[in-house]
Design a protein around this motif. Structure first.
Motif, PDB file in Angstrom:
ATOM      1  N   HIS A 137      20.703  33.579  47.488  1.00 35.73           N
ATOM      2  CA  HIS A 137      22.022  32.943  47.423  1.00 35.73           C
ATOM      3  C   HIS A 137      22.926  33.423  48.550  1.00 35.73           C
ATOM      4  N   GLU A 138      22.829  34.706  48.891  1.00 36.78           N
ATOM      5  CA  GLU A 138      23.654  35.225  49.984  1.00 36.78           C
ATOM      6  C   GLU A 138      23.313  34.526  51.303  1.00 36.78           C
ATOM      7  N   LYS A 139      22.037  34.282  51.518  1.00 38.12           N
ATOM      8  CA  LYS A 139      21.621  33.610  52.749  1.00 38.12           C
ATOM      9  C   LYS A 139      22.272  32.239  52.862  1.00 38.12           C
ATOM     10  N   HIS A 140      22.273  31.474  51.760  1.00 33.40           N
ATOM     11  CA  HIS A 140      22.845  30.126  51.811  1.00 33.40           C
ATOM     12  C   HIS A 140      24.372  30.156  51.769  1.00 33.40           C
ATOM     13  N   LEU A 141      24.938  31.166  51.118  1.00 34.20           N
ATOM     14  CA  LEU A 141      26.388  31.308  51.160  1.00 34.20           C
ATOM     15  C   LEU A 141      26.834  31.585  52.592  1.00 34.20           C
ATOM     16  N   GLY A 142      26.007  32.290  53.345  1.00 37.22           N
ATOM     17  CA  GLY A 142      26.325  32.596  54.737  1.00 37.22           C
ATOM     18  C   GLY A 142      26.399  31.374  55.626  1.00 37.22           C
ATOM     19  N   ASP A 143      25.871  30.245  55.153  1.00 39.59           N
ATOM     20  CA  ASP A 143      25.995  29.004  55.932  1.00 39.59           C
ATOM     21  C   ASP A 143      27.444  28.551  56.038  1.00 39.59           C
ATOM     22  N   HIS A 144      28.290  29.040  55.118  1.00 35.18           N
ATOM     23  CA  HIS A 144      29.714  28.666  55.134  1.00 35.18           C
ATOM     24  C   HIS A 144      30.518  29.511  56.111  1.00 35.18           C
ATOM     25  N   GLY A 145      29.949  30.604  56.604  1.00 36.16           N
ATOM     26  CA  GLY A 145      30.669  31.473  57.526  1.00 36.16           C
ATOM     27  C   GLY A 145      30.237  32.910  57.354  1.00 36.16           C
ATOM     28  N   ALA A 146      30.818  33.789  58.158  1.00 37.84           N
ATOM     29  CA  ALA A 146      30.466  35.209  58.128  1.00 37.84           C
ATOM     30  C   ALA A 146      30.940  35.837  56.823  1.00 37.84           C
ATOM     31  N   LEU A 147      30.025  36.567  56.176  1.00 37.84           N
ATOM     32  CA  LEU A 147      30.338  37.218  54.918  1.00 37.84           C
ATOM     33  C   LEU A 147      30.744  38.666  55.152  1.00 37.84           C
ATOM     34  N   ALA A 197      39.006  42.083  35.636  1.00 34.51           N
ATOM     35  CA  ALA A 197      39.059  40.665  36.006  1.00 34.51           C
ATOM     36  C   ALA A 197      38.111  40.385  37.157  1.00 34.51           C
ATOM     37  N   ASN A 198      37.615  39.165  37.202  1.00 32.04           N
ATOM     38  CA  ASN A 198      36.880  38.695  38.381  1.00 32.04           C
ATOM     39  C   ASN A 198      37.073  37.197  38.510  1.00 32.04           C
ATOM     40  N   SER A 199      37.019  36.718  39.724  1.00 32.62           N
ATOM     41  CA  SER A 199      37.217  35.290  39.956  1.00 32.62           C
ATOM     42  C   SER A 199      36.647  34.926  41.324  1.00 32.62           C
ATOM     43  N   TYR A 200      36.603  33.620  41.593  1.00 36.19           N
ATOM     44  CA  TYR A 200      36.058  33.162  42.873  1.00 36.19           C
ATOM     45  C   TYR A 200      36.645  31.794  43.219  1.00 36.19           C
ATOM     46  N   ASP A 201      36.531  31.458  44.490  1.00 37.90           N
ATOM     47  CA  ASP A 201      36.964  30.158  44.996  1.00 37.90           C
ATOM     48  C   ASP A 201      35.877  29.140  44.640  1.00 37.90           C
ATOM     49  N   PRO A 202      36.213  28.096  43.866  1.00 37.01           N
ATOM     50  CA  PRO A 202      35.193  27.131  43.444  1.00 37.01           C
ATOM     51  C   PRO A 202      34.536  26.377  44.592  1.00 37.01           C
ATOM     52  N   ALA A 203      35.091  26.453  45.788  1.00 43.08           N
ATOM     53  CA  ALA A 203      34.458  25.800  46.937  1.00 43.08           C
ATOM     54  C   ALA A 203      33.078  26.388  47.213  1.00 43.08           C
ATOM     55  N   PHE A 204      32.853  27.622  46.751  1.00 42.30           N
ATOM     56  CA  PHE A 204      31.569  28.284  46.998  1.00 42.30           C
ATOM     57  C   PHE A 204      30.742  28.443  45.721  1.00 42.30           C
ATOM     58  N   ALA A 205      31.136  27.747  44.670  1.00 41.04           N
ATOM     59  CA  ALA A 205      30.533  27.958  43.354  1.00 41.04           C
ATOM     60  C   ALA A 205      29.023  27.755  43.348  1.00 41.04           C
ATOM     61  N   LYS A 206      28.520  26.846  44.168  1.00 42.35           N
ATOM     62  CA  LYS A 206      27.088  26.527  44.173  1.00 42.35           C
ATOM     63  C   LYS A 206      26.228  27.750  44.452  1.00 42.35           C
ATOM     64  N   SER A 208      27.087  30.999  43.685  1.00 48.08           N
ATOM     65  CA  SER A 208      27.393  32.121  42.774  1.00 48.08           C
ATOM     66  C   SER A 208      28.043  33.317  43.469  1.00 48.08           C
ATOM     67  N   PRO A 209      29.166  33.128  44.174  1.00 51.10           N
ATOM     68  CA  PRO A 209      29.764  34.260  44.894  1.00 51.10           C
ATOM     69  C   PRO A 209      30.242  35.369  43.959  1.00 51.10           C
ATOM     70  N   GLY A 210      30.752  34.982  42.782  1.00 49.05           N
ATOM     71  CA  GLY A 210      31.213  35.993  41.840  1.00 49.05           C
ATOM     72  C   GLY A 210      30.077  36.882  41.370  1.00 49.05           C
ATOM     73  N   LYS A 211      28.946  36.273  41.061  1.00 53.05           N
ATOM     74  CA  LYS A 211      27.777  37.035  40.611  1.00 53.05           C
ATOM     75  C   LYS A 211      27.288  37.966  41.716  1.00 53.05           C
ATOM     76  N   LEU A 212      27.191  37.451  42.935  1.00 44.75           N
ATOM     77  CA  LEU A 212      26.729  38.276  44.047  1.00 44.75           C
ATOM     78  C   LEU A 212      27.636  39.486  44.242  1.00 44.75           C
ATOM     79  N   LEU A 213      28.937  39.259  44.079  1.00 41.76           N
ATOM     80  CA  LEU A 213      29.897  40.333  44.315  1.00 41.76           C
ATOM     81  C   LEU A 213      29.837  41.398  43.227  1.00 41.76           C
ATOM     82  N   TYR A 214      29.810  40.960  41.948  1.00 39.79           N
ATOM     83  CA  TYR A 214      29.845  42.013  40.937  1.00 39.79           C
ATOM     84  C   TYR A 214      28.545  42.791  40.860  1.00 39.79           C
ATOM     85  N   TYR A 215      27.422  42.221  41.273  1.00 41.55           N
ATOM     86  CA  TYR A 215      26.212  43.045  41.363  1.00 41.55           C
ATOM     87  C   TYR A 215      26.371  44.100  42.453  1.00 41.55           C
TER      88      TYR A 215
END
Length: 377
Positions: free
Chosen positions: A184-194, A282-291, A293-300
């Motif tokens: 998921h991190e690899k594909h999230l990186g398609d949106h920009g630098a993480l 608390a935890n939250s994320y921008d729904p633009a990246f929901a596909k 799972s940015p929240g899951k990646l972060l809390y792990y």
């Protein structure tokens, strides 16, 4: 000539215990908090001052002293009609509302607290707070012995992740989980630098809280609610956390993991670190990246960092149990709201209203059933 007394002939007097009432918040709250169990040392002066500044109210403090040393500090604010003489412990609901007490306050300390409390109020609200709270439990025991009515209403179940046990049982997180996360991190990186950051109170106060608020303003809480439950926005509870962070000791306990994508805040996880225990607030994320799972990646990532820092348990509090169970959390102590009503007519009246108070809470969730084994999970 008078014969001098030997040391063995002196009788040691028991420690003198007294309870006094002070207007405002007592500066001794910090002294008590520093001697409280490690899980409750965040209940400092500024924690309560931040609540008063954010939510209003005028406080008084009952301070219990043993031989002049403060051992219990009970801040309280009035609520309801003045003739009713009702009070509540102020604070923030995250992670709970309680008060500081020395880990060993001495015999009679809670009796002294209750005797003074009964002169001040007809009833005290404490909570929501978890079963087993180290300040509430001895207070309840003393109250019942003295004839106080103790009323509770169920709020929710808490969820606890024992990372130490999970890690000892074959390693945590599982390798399969880490592989999925890398995908998921690899594909999230398609949106920009993480960029993955970890911020404590000082960094949060210097702009970090604003980044968390920016994520909340894009999240489901802004889209589906009036936003009053957001933790860091100006229309939510942002004033509380910003005020709490002004205490340097508290600031070191406040912790956030932040994910940015091309420099823009995308997800956060916010906690209070209390020794070996992490309160996940608390935890939250921008729904633009929901596909992805940015929240899951972060809390792990956040939890792996926590283990490296010596934290072995996470209290996830109440709320959506689905993702918490996936992580490995199990149902923990119940969270309840308590009313302590002083003896006499107030207690008789309180007991008569017990059912109404209980019904004003929530119903415990039905056990989750595994569809394969048909056994409660």
């Amino acid at each position: 000539m008078t014969k001098p007394m030997l040391l063995a002939e002196f009788t040691r007097l028991p420690p003198a215990t007294r309870a006094i009432v002070l207007d405002g918040l007592s500066g001794a709250i910090d002294l008590v908090a520093e001697a409280a169990p490690e899980t409750h040392r965040f209940l400092r002066y500024q924690w309560f001052a931040a609540a008063l500044a954010a939510y209003g109210g005028s406080a008084r403090t009952i301070l219990v002293e043993r031989d002049g040393d403060p051992v219990i500090a009970l801040p309280m604010i009035r609520f309801g009609p003045a003739p009713a003489r009702l009070a509540a412990v102020p604070g923030c609901y995250w992670p709970f509302r309680s008060f500081p007490a020395n880990a060993d306050p001495g015999e009679g300390a809670f009796d002294a607290l209750l005797d003074r409390l009964g002169q001040e109020v007809n009833a005290l609200r404490v909570g929501p707070v978890c079963d087993g709270d180290p300040a509430l439990e001895p207070l309840l025991a003393a109250a019942r012995t003295k004839g106080w009515a103790t009323l509770d209403r169920f709020v929710a179940d808490s969820y606890i992740l024992d990372m130490a046990a999970a890690n000892a049982d074959g390693g945590w997180p599982r390798n399969s989980t880490l592989r999925k996360n890398r995908f998921h991190e690899k594909h999230l990186g398609d949106h920009g630098a993480l960029d993955w950051e970890f911020l404590q109170g000082a960094e949060l106060a210097a702009g970090g809280f604003d980044a968390l608020a920016a994520i909340e303003e894009k999240s489901w809480i802004a889209a589906r609610t009036d936003g009053r439950d957001a933790k860091f926005t100006t229309t939510g509870h942002g004033a509380f956390w910003r005020a709490a962070a002004s205490d340097p000791v508290l600031a070191k306990m406040l912790w956030a993991a932040l994910l940015t994508v091309d420099g823009a805040p995308a997800a956060f996880s916010f906690d209070v670190n209390a020794g070996a225990l992490k309160y996940a607030v608390a935890n939250s994320y921008d729904p633009a990246f929901a596909k992805h799972s940015p929240g899951k990646l972060l809390y792990y990532r956040n939890l792996v960092r926590a283990m490296a820092d010596g934290i072995d348990t996470v209290d996830w509090g109440a709320g959506d149990s689905g993702y918490k169970r996936v992580i490995g959390a199990a149902k923990g102590p119940a969270i309840r709201d308590w009313l302590l009503v002083r003896p006499g007519l107030p207690a008789l009246f309180g007991r008569a209203l017990r059912g109404m108070w209980e019904r004003s809470g929530q119903r415990p969730a039905a056990p989750v059933v595994d569809e394969v084994s048909s056994e409660p999970v």
